[in-house]
Design an enzyme around this catalytic site. Structure first.
Site, PDB file in Angstrom:
ATOM      1  N   SER A 108      41.341  41.984 -67.575  1.00 26.03           N
ATOM      2  CA  SER A 108      42.088  43.233 -67.335  1.00 26.03           C
ATOM      3  C   SER A 108      43.360  43.373 -68.159  1.00 26.03           C
ATOM      4  CB  SER A 108      42.456  43.344 -65.858  1.00 26.03           C
ATOM      5  OG  SER A 108      41.380  43.867 -65.154  1.00 26.03           O
ATOM      6  N   LYS A 157      43.596  46.228 -70.364  1.00 25.61           N
ATOM      7  CA  LYS A 157      43.780  47.619 -69.889  1.00 25.61           C
ATOM      8  C   LYS A 157      45.014  48.294 -70.500  1.00 25.61           C
ATOM      9  CE  LYS A 157      40.824  47.067 -65.906  1.00 25.61           C
ATOM     10  NZ  LYS A 157      40.639  46.343 -64.667  1.00 25.61           N
ATOM     11  N   TYR A 206      33.603  48.557 -72.596  1.00 22.25           N
ATOM     12  CA  TYR A 206      34.490  47.974 -71.573  1.00 22.25           C
ATOM     13  C   TYR A 206      34.251  46.469 -71.431  1.00 22.25           C
ATOM     14  CZ  TYR A 206      36.483  46.928 -67.019  1.00 22.25           C
ATOM     15  OH  TYR A 206      37.199  46.339 -65.996  1.00 22.25           O
ATOM     16  N   TYR A 238      47.390  44.663 -59.673  1.00 24.07           N
ATOM     17  CA  TYR A 238      46.463  45.200 -58.668  1.00 24.07           C
ATOM     18  C   TYR A 238      47.214  45.550 -57.379  1.00 24.07           C
ATOM     19  CZ  TYR A 238      43.518  42.188 -61.633  1.00 24.07           C
ATOM     20  OH  TYR A 238      42.937  41.542 -62.672  1.00 24.07           O
ATOM     21  N   VAL A 291      41.331  38.527 -64.492  1.00 22.90           N
ATOM     22  CA  VAL A 291      40.607  37.518 -63.715  1.00 22.90           C
ATOM     23  C   VAL A 291      40.219  36.298 -64.564  1.00 22.90           C
ATOM     24  CG1 VAL A 291      39.759  39.040 -61.896  1.00 22.90           C
ATOM     25  CG2 VAL A 291      38.384  38.724 -63.975  1.00 22.90           C
TER      26      VAL A 291
HETATM   27  N1  GLU Z   1      36.068  42.412 -66.445  1.00 21.01           N
HETATM   28  C1  GLU Z   1      36.650  42.372 -65.139  1.00 21.01           C
HETATM   29  C2  GLU Z   1      36.024  43.407 -64.232  1.00 21.01           C
HETATM   30  O1  GLU Z   1      35.833  44.494 -64.649  1.00 21.01           O
HETATM   31  C3  GLU Z   1      38.120  42.625 -65.259  1.00 21.01           C
HETATM   32  C4  GLU Z   1      38.781  42.557 -63.924  1.00 21.01           C
HETATM   33  C5  GLU Z   1      40.115  41.931 -63.981  1.00 21.01           C
HETATM   34  O2  GLU Z   1      40.478  41.162 -64.864  1.00 21.01           O
HETATM   35  O3  GLU Z   1      40.851  42.239 -63.062  1.00 21.01           O
HETATM   36  O4  GLU Z   1      35.715  43.158 -63.126  1.00 21.01           O
END
Ligand code: GLU
Length: 306
Positions: free
Chosen positions: A61, A64, A190, A242, A260
């Site tokens: 993430s 992002k 993605y 988050y 993650v």
């Molecule tokens: N590729 C992970 C997902 O889409 C990223 C989530 C994350 O790092 O929070 O679930």
């Protein structure tokens, strides 16, 4: 910059045993939960590091904010804001237990999966492969060193094979007309984006550009518009960690983004970028020892912006 990184690392090491490796992306389960590394890079170019700083991990993430930057560069603020929201909760002030009946683009946040998938569709390119390569090029520009930014194909394939929840979210976006393109192509972009990999130094370098008004450390020439860096930092402050962002604001108090894969990129405006890696996660999906380490650093170096 004077700070006792080795001592802090030793103090945080026990926390690596309290977190869990994520299992919903099978390739991430192969990580070593004992890893813990940190790198600080000041806006004037001083770099200090300790622990497992050279270990590569997928940024997940943490891509992002880079996706958001690419979308801003390609479309400008107004078009991006017309497509995704910037609110942390997207709920009205008197909501008790609010259940969405419709999907409104202003309820999407670019720091959570659905919003980030929507942002993929804003990146320019004649194919989704080209869009991904433009994103990769921007990531390398921000890190200032191409070789430090790679793509972990094993992680990409693993998430592509297992990422059915993201697939469901992307089909919902299509159902509500928020994305128009082929869902599998958007998802492929993605999943590839999440599989970009680097180390703590790479994360610190990217964070430092965001901290340094869009400039590389030691430079005053922006490589991205300073107002876009400010836009991204504001969103990181409210939702980069988050649904642990409030707790993080209280304990650490700087814009940051976790993934993650165990990375955390922290941005200390006008002071430094910080890259952290420790793959065992807390219940919210944030690096457990990494967050603790940032808390100690924030206290020692008085980093909180609040
Ligand atoms: N590729 C992970 C997902 O889409 C990223 C989530 C994350 O790092 O929070 O679930």
């Amino acid at each position: 910059m004077s700070v006792h990184l080795e001592e802090m690392l030793a103090a945080c090491k026990p926390y690596t045993q309290q977190g869990q490796l994520p299992s919903y992306i099978p390739a991430l389960k192969k990580g070593d939960p004992k890893h813990l590394g940190v790198c600080l890079l000041s806006c004037d170019g001083q770099l200090i590091q300790a622990g497992d700083c050279g270990v590569q991990f997928s940024i997940q993430s943490i891509v992002k904010p880079i996706l958001l930057l690419q979308a801003l560069l390609d479309n400008g603020v107004d078009a991006v804001r017309a497509h995704v929201g910037v609110e942390a909760t997207g709920k009205p002030f008197d909501a008790i237990n609010y259940t969405d009946q419709v999907l409104d683009s202003q309820h999407l946040n670019p720091m959570v999966n659905m919003g980030a998938i929507a942002v993929c569709s804003l990146i320019r390119g004649s194919s989704y492969q080209e869009r991904f390569h433009r994103l990769l090029a921007l990531t390398r520009l921000l890190a200032g060193e191409d070789a430090r930014i790679q793509v972990n194909e094993d992680v990409y394939r693993s998430e592509k094979a297992s990422g059915n929840k993201n697939r469901a979210l992307a089909y919902l976006l299509k159902t509500y007309g928020i994305i128009q393109d082929d869902v599998e192509e958007v998802l492929d972009c993605y999943f590839h984006a999440c599989a970009i990999s680097t180390d703590c130094v790479g994360l610190a370098r990217i964070g430092c550009v965001l901290a340094n008004k869009g400039c590389q450390p030691g430079s005053q020439d922006p490589i991205i518009p300073p107002e876009y860096a400010r836009f991204v930092n504001a969103i990181l402050t409210t939702c980069g960690m988050y649904d642990g962002s409030g707790d993080f604001a209280v304990r650490v108090g700087v814009p940051a983004k976790s993934g993650v894969g165990g990375g955390i990129m922290a941005v200390v405006p006008s002071r430094m970028g910080i890259g952290i890696f420790s793959p065992a996660l807390d219940a919210k999906g944030n690096s457990l020892a990494g967050t603790r380490l940032l808390e100690l650093l924030s206290r020692e170096l008085n980093l909180s912006i609040f």
